[in-house]
Motif scaffolding. Structure first.
Motif, PDB file in Angstrom:
ATOM      1  N   GLY A  52     -33.186 -23.551  -5.419  1.00 16.12           N
ATOM      2  CA  GLY A  52     -32.194 -24.043  -4.471  1.00 16.12           C
ATOM      3  C   GLY A  52     -31.500 -22.982  -3.660  1.00 16.12           C
ATOM      4  N   ARG A  53     -31.946 -21.719  -3.776  1.00 16.03           N
ATOM      5  CA  ARG A  53     -31.374 -20.610  -3.006  1.00 16.03           C
ATOM      6  C   ARG A  53     -32.493 -19.798  -2.381  1.00 16.03           C
ATOM      7  N   LEU A  54     -32.147 -18.975  -1.404  1.00 16.47           N
ATOM      8  CA  LEU A  54     -33.128 -18.101  -0.778  1.00 16.47           C
ATOM      9  C   LEU A  54     -33.170 -16.756  -1.492  1.00 16.47           C
ATOM     10  N   GLN A  55     -34.370 -16.208  -1.610  1.00 17.92           N
ATOM     11  CA  GLN A  55     -34.564 -14.900  -2.218  1.00 17.92           C
ATOM     12  C   GLN A  55     -35.449 -14.049  -1.316  1.00 17.92           C
ATOM     13  N   VAL A  56     -35.283 -12.746  -1.423  1.00 18.79           N
ATOM     14  CA  VAL A  56     -36.085 -11.790  -0.654  1.00 18.79           C
ATOM     15  C   VAL A  56     -37.078 -11.127  -1.599  1.00 18.79           C
ATOM     16  N   ILE A  57     -38.346 -11.154  -1.221  1.00 15.90           N
ATOM     17  CA  ILE A  57     -39.389 -10.528  -2.031  1.00 15.90           C
ATOM     18  C   ILE A  57     -39.479  -9.043  -1.682  1.00 15.90           C
ATOM     19  N   LEU A  58     -39.459  -8.209  -2.709  1.00 17.26           N
ATOM     20  CA  LEU A  58     -39.574  -6.766  -2.539  1.00 17.26           C
ATOM     21  C   LEU A  58     -40.660  -6.234  -3.472  1.00 17.26           C
ATOM     22  N   THR A  59     -41.057  -5.016  -3.223  1.00 19.32           N
ATOM     23  CA  THR A  59     -42.065  -4.379  -4.075  1.00 19.32           C
ATOM     24  C   THR A  59     -41.534  -3.048  -4.593  1.00 19.32           C
ATOM     25  N   LYS A  60     -42.083  -2.648  -5.730  1.00 18.39           N
ATOM     26  CA  LYS A  60     -41.869  -1.285  -6.214  1.00 18.39           C
ATOM     27  C   LYS A  60     -43.168  -0.543  -6.000  1.00 18.39           C
ATOM     28  N   ARG A  61     -43.107   0.499  -5.192  1.00 16.87           N
ATOM     29  CA  ARG A  61     -44.309   1.227  -4.824  1.00 16.87           C
ATOM     30  C   ARG A  61     -44.855   2.033  -5.998  1.00 16.87           C
ATOM     31  N   SER A  62     -46.157   2.226  -5.987  1.00 18.31           N
ATOM     32  CA  SER A  62     -46.801   3.023  -7.021  1.00 18.31           C
ATOM     33  C   SER A  62     -46.258   4.451  -7.002  1.00 18.31           C
ATOM     34  N   SER A  63     -46.116   5.044  -8.159  1.00 21.81           N
ATOM     35  CA  SER A  63     -45.633   6.424  -8.258  1.00 21.81           C
ATOM     36  C   SER A  63     -46.672   7.428  -7.778  1.00 21.81           C
TER      37      SER A  63
END
Length: 201
Positions: A52-63
C-alpha cells in the motif's frame, strides 16, 4: 499516506524545474575545468507499490567493480552506441542488472542530470513499475537488490552531510542510511534533490 497519494505527489515533484546537481555540490572549493569531457549515462529510479506504499528499488554494487564498488546505486550505466538515448540506456541496464523488463516501466519523468567524480553525466529517470517481476541480480555486477520506502528518501530530515578523505582532501557528501544500507554519494545526492522537490511541490 497511501500509494496513490504518494504517486500524485511524485508526479507533481517531477514537474518542477531544478538545476543540475554534482558530486561537488557540497565542495565549492573544487575548481572543475570548463573543457572536461563527461561520458553520458542513464540510471533508472524504479518505483514500485508494495504494502500500500511506494518503494524505490536500489542495488548494492559488486565489490569487484572498477567504479563505485560495493556502493548503493540505481540500476543504470553508460550510454552505449546501440542506445537511442540515456533513457534507453537506463531501461536496458535495469533489465540487465535487476531483471526488470522495459515494457513494465512507465517513465514518469526525469530528474536533473548529475555529474559524478568518475567523469559521467548521469541522467536519472523515475519509472513506475507497472507489473510484477522477479528481481534477478546480474552476476558480477550486482551483489544485492533491495527496496527502501519512498517516504524515507523523500524526507530531507533523513539526510545528513558527512565527509571522507579523498585524494588528500576532505570531501563532503549527502548520506541517507536505511537499515543496514549506507546510501551516500551520487545516489544520495539525486535522492536529496527528489526529496527537496517533494516537500516544495
Amino acid at each position: 499516506m497511501r500509494a496513490s497519494d504518494e504517486l500524485t505527489a511524485l508526479r507533481r515533484a517531477l514537474a518542477a524545474e531544478t538545476p543540475a546537481s554534482s558530486d561537488y555540490d557540497l565542495n565549492p572549493e573544487v575548481e572543475l575545468p570548463d573543457n572536461r569531457l563527461l561520458r553520458p549515462a542513464g540510471v533508472l529510479v524504479p518505483v514500485i507499490e508494495a504494502g500500500g506504499r511506494l518503494q524505490v528499488i536500489l542495488t548494492k554494487r559488486s565489490s569487484r567493480l572498477k567504479h563505485h564498488p560495493g556502493q548503493i546505486a540505481f540500476p543504470g550505466g553508460k550510454v552505449d552506441a546501440g542506445d537511442a538515448d540515456a533513457e534507453a540506456a537506463a531501461l536496458r541496464e535495469a533489465h540487465e542488472e535487476i531483471g526488470l523488463p522495459s515494457e513494465s516501466v512507465d517513465i514518469l519523468g526525469a530528474l536533473p542530470p548529475h555529474e559524478t567524480v568518475t567523469g559521467f553525466t548521469m541522467q536519472p529517470f523515475v519509472g513506475l513499475v507497472t507489473a510484477p517481476f522477479t528481481p534477478r541480480a546480474e552476476p558480477g555486477e550486482v551483489a544485492e537488490i533491495f527496496a527502501v520506502p519512498l517516504c524515507h528518501v523523500a524526507d530531507p530530515a533523513r539526510f545528513s552531510v558527512q565527509y571522507r578523505r579523498w585524494r588528500g582532501t576532505r570531501r563532503h557528501y549527502y548520506a541517507v542510511p536505511f537499515g543496514p544500507y549506507y546510501i551516500w554519494g551520487a545516489t544520495a545526492r539525486v535522492l536529496r534533490g527528489l526529496a527537496d522537490r517533494m516537500v516544495s511541490a
